[in-house]
Design a protein around this motif. Structure first.
Motif, PDB file in Angstrom:
ATOM      1  N   LYS A  97       0.843  -1.194   0.000  1.00 16.62           N
ATOM      2  CA  LYS A  97       0.000   0.000   0.000  1.00 16.62           C
ATOM      3  C   LYS A  97       0.875   1.239   0.000  1.00 16.62           C
ATOM      4  O   LYS A  97       2.047   1.200   0.368  1.00 16.62           O
ATOM      5  N   ALA A  98       0.289   2.371  -0.354  1.00 17.98           N
ATOM      6  CA  ALA A  98       1.030   3.638  -0.369  1.00 17.98           C
ATOM      7  C   ALA A  98       1.611   3.942   1.008  1.00 17.98           C
ATOM      8  O   ALA A  98       2.731   4.454   1.118  1.00 17.98           O
ATOM      9  N   GLU A  99       0.885   3.599   2.064  1.00 17.40           N
ATOM     10  CA  GLU A  99       1.365   3.863   3.423  1.00 17.40           C
ATOM     11  C   GLU A  99       2.564   3.002   3.798  1.00 17.40           C
ATOM     12  O   GLU A  99       3.286   3.306   4.738  1.00 17.40           O
ATOM     13  N   ASP A 100       2.785   1.899   3.079  1.00 17.77           N
ATOM     14  CA  ASP A 100       3.892   0.987   3.380  1.00 17.77           C
ATOM     15  C   ASP A 100       5.223   1.437   2.771  1.00 17.77           C
ATOM     16  O   ASP A 100       6.281   0.986   3.208  1.00 17.77           O
ATOM     17  N   VAL A 101       5.179   2.292   1.763  1.00 17.73           N
ATOM     18  CA  VAL A 101       6.385   2.629   1.010  1.00 17.73           C
ATOM     19  C   VAL A 101       7.403   3.361   1.879  1.00 17.73           C
ATOM     20  O   VAL A 101       8.572   2.956   1.963  1.00 17.73           O
ATOM     21  N   GLU A 102       7.001   4.423   2.525  1.00 18.03           N
ATOM     22  CA  GLU A 102       7.931   5.240   3.324  1.00 18.03           C
ATOM     23  C   GLU A 102       8.587   4.446   4.451  1.00 18.03           C
ATOM     24  O   GLU A 102       9.822   4.433   4.565  1.00 18.03           O
ATOM     25  N   PRO A 103       7.842   3.711   5.298  1.00 15.26           N
ATOM     26  CA  PRO A 103       8.521   2.961   6.363  1.00 15.26           C
ATOM     27  C   PRO A 103       9.415   1.834   5.821  1.00 15.26           C
ATOM     28  O   PRO A 103      10.443   1.516   6.419  1.00 15.26           O
ATOM     29  N   THR A 104       9.043   1.245   4.704  1.00 17.60           N
ATOM     30  CA  THR A 104       9.868   0.183   4.114  1.00 17.60           C
ATOM     31  C   THR A 104      11.213   0.749   3.668  1.00 17.60           C
ATOM     32  O   THR A 104      12.263   0.156   3.930  1.00 17.60           O
ATOM     33  N   ILE A 105      11.196   1.902   3.014  1.00 16.24           N
ATOM     34  CA  ILE A 105      12.440   2.530   2.557  1.00 16.24           C
ATOM     35  C   ILE A 105      13.265   3.009   3.748  1.00 16.24           C
ATOM     36  O   ILE A 105      14.479   2.814   3.803  1.00 16.24           O
ATOM     37  N   ARG A 106      12.632   3.618   4.731  1.00 14.60           N
ATOM     38  CA  ARG A 106      13.356   4.111   5.921  1.00 14.60           C
ATOM     39  C   ARG A 106      14.002   2.965   6.714  1.00 14.60           C
ATOM     40  O   ARG A 106      15.037   3.150   7.336  1.00 14.60           O
ATOM     41  N   ALA A 107      13.392   1.806   6.691  1.00 15.40           N
ATOM     42  CA  ALA A 107      13.949   0.658   7.417  1.00 15.40           C
ATOM     43  C   ALA A 107      15.298   0.227   6.842  1.00 15.40           C
ATOM     44  O   ALA A 107      16.065  -0.449   7.515  1.00 15.40           O
ATOM     45  N   ASN A 124      -0.311   8.526  -4.770  1.00 15.91           N
ATOM     46  CA  ASN A 124      -1.050   9.019  -3.613  1.00 15.91           C
ATOM     47  C   ASN A 124      -0.435  10.331  -3.140  1.00 15.91           C
ATOM     48  O   ASN A 124       0.659  10.350  -2.591  1.00 15.91           O
ATOM     49  N   GLY A 125      -1.128  11.430  -3.342  1.00 12.08           N
ATOM     50  CA  GLY A 125      -0.628  12.750  -2.984  1.00 12.08           C
ATOM     51  C   GLY A 125      -0.340  12.921  -1.505  1.00 12.08           C
ATOM     52  O   GLY A 125       0.591  13.615  -1.122  1.00 12.08           O
ATOM     53  N   ARG A 126      -1.133  12.278  -0.660  1.00 12.51           N
ATOM     54  CA  ARG A 126      -0.923  12.416   0.788  1.00 12.51           C
ATOM     55  C   ARG A 126       0.386  11.763   1.229  1.00 12.51           C
ATOM     56  O   ARG A 126       1.026  12.215   2.162  1.00 12.51           O
ATOM     57  N   GLU A 127       0.773  10.689   0.578  1.00 12.93           N
ATOM     58  CA  GLU A 127       1.981   9.956   0.967  1.00 12.93           C
ATOM     59  C   GLU A 127       3.213  10.425   0.199  1.00 12.93           C
ATOM     60  O   GLU A 127       4.335  10.056   0.552  1.00 12.93           O
ATOM     61  N   TYR A 128       3.016  11.235  -0.831  1.00 10.22           N
ATOM     62  CA  TYR A 128       4.094  11.649  -1.726  1.00 10.22           C
ATOM     63  C   TYR A 128       5.287  12.251  -0.991  1.00 10.22           C
ATOM     64  O   TYR A 128       6.421  11.836  -1.166  1.00 10.22           O
ATOM     65  N   SER A 129       5.065  13.232  -0.125  1.00 11.30           N
ATOM     66  CA  SER A 129       6.183  13.911   0.536  1.00 11.30           C
ATOM     67  C   SER A 129       6.932  12.966   1.473  1.00 11.30           C
ATOM     68  O   SER A 129       8.153  13.057   1.610  1.00 11.30           O
ATOM     69  N   LYS A 130       6.237  12.032   2.091  1.00 11.47           N
ATOM     70  CA  LYS A 130       6.898  11.063   2.964  1.00 11.47           C
ATOM     71  C   LYS A 130       7.801  10.130   2.147  1.00 11.47           C
ATOM     72  O   LYS A 130       8.918   9.807   2.558  1.00 11.47           O
ATOM     73  N   ILE A 131       7.301   9.676   1.003  1.00 11.68           N
ATOM     74  CA  ILE A 131       8.074   8.768   0.145  1.00 11.68           C
ATOM     75  C   ILE A 131       9.326   9.476  -0.363  1.00 11.68           C
ATOM     76  O   ILE A 131      10.431   8.936  -0.280  1.00 11.68           O
ATOM     77  N   VAL A 132       9.159  10.686  -0.880  1.00 12.61           N
ATOM     78  CA  VAL A 132      10.312  11.439  -1.390  1.00 12.61           C
ATOM     79  C   VAL A 132      11.297  11.723  -0.269  1.00 12.61           C
ATOM     80  O   VAL A 132      12.509  11.606  -0.448  1.00 12.61           O
ATOM     81  N   GLY A 133      10.805  12.064   0.920  1.00 10.08           N
ATOM     82  CA  GLY A 133      11.683  12.308   2.062  1.00 10.08           C
ATOM     83  C   GLY A 133      12.510  11.077   2.413  1.00 10.08           C
ATOM     84  O   GLY A 133      13.708  11.172   2.695  1.00 10.08           O
ATOM     85  N   ALA A 134      11.890   9.913   2.386  1.00  9.27           N
ATOM     86  CA  ALA A 134      12.608   8.674   2.690  1.00  9.27           C
ATOM     87  C   ALA A 134      13.637   8.361   1.609  1.00  9.27           C
ATOM     88  O   ALA A 134      14.749   7.925   1.906  1.00  9.27           O
ATOM     89  N   LEU A 135      13.287   8.597   0.359  1.00 16.79           N
ATOM     90  CA  LEU A 135      14.223   8.334  -0.746  1.00 16.79           C
ATOM     91  C   LEU A 135      15.403   9.289  -0.731  1.00 16.79           C
ATOM     92  O   LEU A 135      16.502   8.938  -1.133  1.00 16.79           O
ATOM     93  N   ARG A 136      15.184  10.484  -0.266  1.00 17.56           N
ATOM     94  CA  ARG A 136      16.187  11.542  -0.312  1.00 17.56           C
ATOM     95  C   ARG A 136      17.213  11.444   0.814  1.00 17.56           C
ATOM     96  O   ARG A 136      18.281  12.033   0.732  1.00 17.56           O
ATOM     97  N   GLU A 137      16.902  10.725   1.857  1.00 19.03           N
ATOM     98  CA  GLU A 137      17.808  10.654   3.001  1.00 19.03           C
ATOM     99  C   GLU A 137      19.177  10.133   2.595  1.00 19.03           C
ATOM    100  O   GLU A 137      19.299   9.217   1.803  1.00 19.03           O
TER     101      GLU A 137
END
Length: 194
Positions: free
Chosen positions: A82-92, A108-121
């Protein structure tokens, strides 16, 4: 900076050599799919995150590319359903070199900034493979964050990599023949490009 992940194409690997966040995208799903399987095989051992409910990675195709290029190594897979799973999976996997397949799959626009933030770290190199038409979808997804962005386009005789954004080079197109992706093409005039 480690040498993984890599594409196996000298020109692309030279251009992205020092980049931590590289995105490849295409609106041609089959070309993108074959290309990222090649990168996964050449980069093994590697960790891959697939963002989708099913499919996305063909272990037989990865193994074929490993045999073609005479490389070995495990491919560890994680899936974000799910879209909500992407950010924590990448951060892990914060300090691990990582290949992410279709991180914006859910759009998913709501999750977009979280995903990009996790990818950018910072920490380790990340290669993304996005199935999208950036002409239509614009810079909505991570365009401002990636160090290099490379568009893959099918041509009559093969495909081309169009460097859309790079820290070291202006926009340029690098053509490849049909068999180059399978390691069967000739270097030809491309050795003089960079």
């Amino acid at each position: 900076m480690g040498e993984r992940p890599l594409t196996g194409f000298q020109e692309l690997d030279r251009i992205t050599r020092d980049d931590e966040f590289v995105e490849f995208y295409s609106n041609d799903w089959e070309l993108l799919r074959v290309f990222y399987h090649r990168v996964i095989a050449l980069s093994s051992p590697v960790l891959v995150v697939v963002v989708s409910e099913r499919g996305g990675l063909d272990p037989v195709l990865v193994r074929r590319f490993q045999r073609i290029f005479n490389v070995t190594g495990p491919v560890k897979l994680r899936r974000a359903f799910k879209a909500e799973d992407v950010e924590p999976t990448i951060r892990a996997m914060e300090d691990m070199e990582l290949i992410v397949i279709d991180p914006y799959h859910h759009r998913n626009g709501r999750e977009y900034s979280k995903i990009v933030g996790a990818l950018r770290e910072r920490g380790a190199r990340r290669f993304l493979f996005s199935y999208m038409d950036r002409q239509r979808e614009g810079s909505t997804f991570g365009l401002h964050s990636a160090h290099s962005i490379i568009k893959l386009e099918r041509t009559r005789t093969g495909f081309r990599a169009v460097i859309m954004k790079s820290v070291i080079i202006d926009n340029v197109e690098i053509p490849y023949g049909l068999w180059d992706i399978y390691g069967r093409g000739d270097e030809g005039l491309m050795k003089w490009l960079l």
